[in-house]
Design a protein around this motif. Structure first.
Motif, PDB file in Angstrom:
ATOM      1  N   ASP A 146       0.825  -1.206   0.000  1.00  0.00           N
ATOM      2  CA  ASP A 146       0.000   0.000   0.000  1.00  0.00           C
ATOM      3  C   ASP A 146       0.859   1.257   0.000  1.00  0.00           C
ATOM      4  O   ASP A 146       0.545   2.246  -0.674  1.00  0.00           O
ATOM      5  CB  ASP A 146      -0.929   0.011   1.222  1.00  0.00           C
ATOM      6  N   VAL A 147       1.961   1.236   0.756  1.00  0.00           N
ATOM      7  CA  VAL A 147       2.863   2.388   0.797  1.00  0.00           C
ATOM      8  C   VAL A 147       3.483   2.615  -0.579  1.00  0.00           C
ATOM      9  O   VAL A 147       3.569   3.753  -1.058  1.00  0.00           O
ATOM     10  CB  VAL A 147       3.958   2.179   1.866  1.00  0.00           C
ATOM     11  N   THR A 148       3.887   1.550  -1.218  1.00  0.00           N
ATOM     12  CA  THR A 148       4.490   1.655  -2.549  1.00  0.00           C
ATOM     13  C   THR A 148       3.481   2.203  -3.550  1.00  0.00           C
ATOM     14  O   THR A 148       3.804   3.083  -4.355  1.00  0.00           O
ATOM     15  CB  THR A 148       4.993   0.274  -3.008  1.00  0.00           C
ATOM     16  N   ASN A 149       2.251   1.698  -3.494  1.00  0.00           N
ATOM     17  CA  ASN A 149       1.205   2.172  -4.406  1.00  0.00           C
ATOM     18  C   ASN A 149       0.902   3.651  -4.178  1.00  0.00           C
ATOM     19  O   ASN A 149       0.740   4.420  -5.133  1.00  0.00           O
ATOM     20  CB  ASN A 149      -0.060   1.346  -4.240  1.00  0.00           C
ATOM     21  N   THR A 150       0.839   4.056  -2.919  1.00  0.00           N
ATOM     22  CA  THR A 150       0.562   5.463  -2.611  1.00  0.00           C
ATOM     23  C   THR A 150       1.696   6.357  -3.085  1.00  0.00           C
ATOM     24  O   THR A 150       1.457   7.418  -3.670  1.00  0.00           O
ATOM     25  CB  THR A 150       0.344   5.636  -1.092  1.00  0.00           C
ATOM     26  N   ALA A 151       2.939   5.941  -2.845  1.00  0.00           N
ATOM     27  CA  ALA A 151       4.094   6.736  -3.274  1.00  0.00           C
ATOM     28  C   ALA A 151       4.134   6.853  -4.793  1.00  0.00           C
ATOM     29  O   ALA A 151       4.428   7.927  -5.347  1.00  0.00           O
ATOM     30  CB  ALA A 151       5.381   6.120  -2.746  1.00  0.00           C
ATOM     31  N   THR A 152       3.819   5.780  -5.489  1.00  0.00           N
ATOM     32  CA  THR A 152       3.793   5.798  -6.954  1.00  0.00           C
ATOM     33  C   THR A 152       2.715   6.747  -7.449  1.00  0.00           C
ATOM     34  O   THR A 152       2.947   7.527  -8.386  1.00  0.00           O
ATOM     35  CB  THR A 152       3.541   4.377  -7.501  1.00  0.00           C
ATOM     36  N   GLU A 153       1.554   6.716  -6.837  1.00  0.00           N
ATOM     37  CA  GLU A 153       0.445   7.595  -7.232  1.00  0.00           C
ATOM     38  C   GLU A 153       0.798   9.060  -6.983  1.00  0.00           C
ATOM     39  O   GLU A 153       0.531   9.919  -7.826  1.00  0.00           O
ATOM     40  CB  GLU A 153      -0.811   7.210  -6.446  1.00  0.00           C
ATOM     41  N   VAL A 154       1.430   9.340  -5.862  1.00  0.00           N
ATOM     42  CA  VAL A 154       1.837  10.722  -5.551  1.00  0.00           C
ATOM     43  C   VAL A 154       2.876  11.201  -6.554  1.00  0.00           C
ATOM     44  O   VAL A 154       2.811  12.347  -7.037  1.00  0.00           O
ATOM     45  CB  VAL A 154       2.364  10.816  -4.100  1.00  0.00           C
TER      46      VAL A 154
END
Length: 122
Positions: free
Chosen positions: A103-111
């Motif tokens: 989830d952290v990786t997905n959020t960082a990628t989206e940001v």
């Protein structure tokens, strides 16, 4: 700048005075509550049949139990702050344990994608 500094300075002063007056009022109410509870205990001890008439027939154990218990120890401000700090640390630890790195990786990628889109538009 002068207006904003004065405004926030006045707000801070007013909020501080209000906070301190509420804390003084609260501590006074707690002291009054404790005094009233102690007086009620004394009156109940005097007015009970054990305390009023049958004291000489009472067993020593019952007589000692009917005495007023010492007031509970009030936690200090330091102990309250420690307790609050420990609750915050415990909440953060639980959040860290239950965190999924996907989830952290997905959020960082989206940001990163949103930021790059904003930079490309300008």
């Amino acid at each position: 700048m002068g207006f904003m500094a004065g405004f926030f300075g006045g707000f801070t002063l007013t909020a501080s005075v209000l906070y301190l007056s509420v804390q003084v009022h609260r501590s006074t109410r707690i002291a009054q509550r404790d005094a009233i509870r102690e007086q009620v205990e004394i009156l109940n001890d005097i007015s009970s049949p054990l305390g009023a008439y049958y004291r000489r027939f009472a067993q020593e154990d019952n007589l000692q139990e009917s005495r007023i218990a010492p007031p509970p120890k009030k936690p200090s401000a330091e102990e309250l702050l420690k307790h609050q700090w420990n609750k915050e640390v415990e909440a953060l630890a639980k959040k860290t344990v239950t965190l999924r790195w996907q989830d952290v990786t997905n959020t960082a990628t989206e940001v990163a994608r949103v930021i790059s889109d904003l930079v490309k538009r300008q």
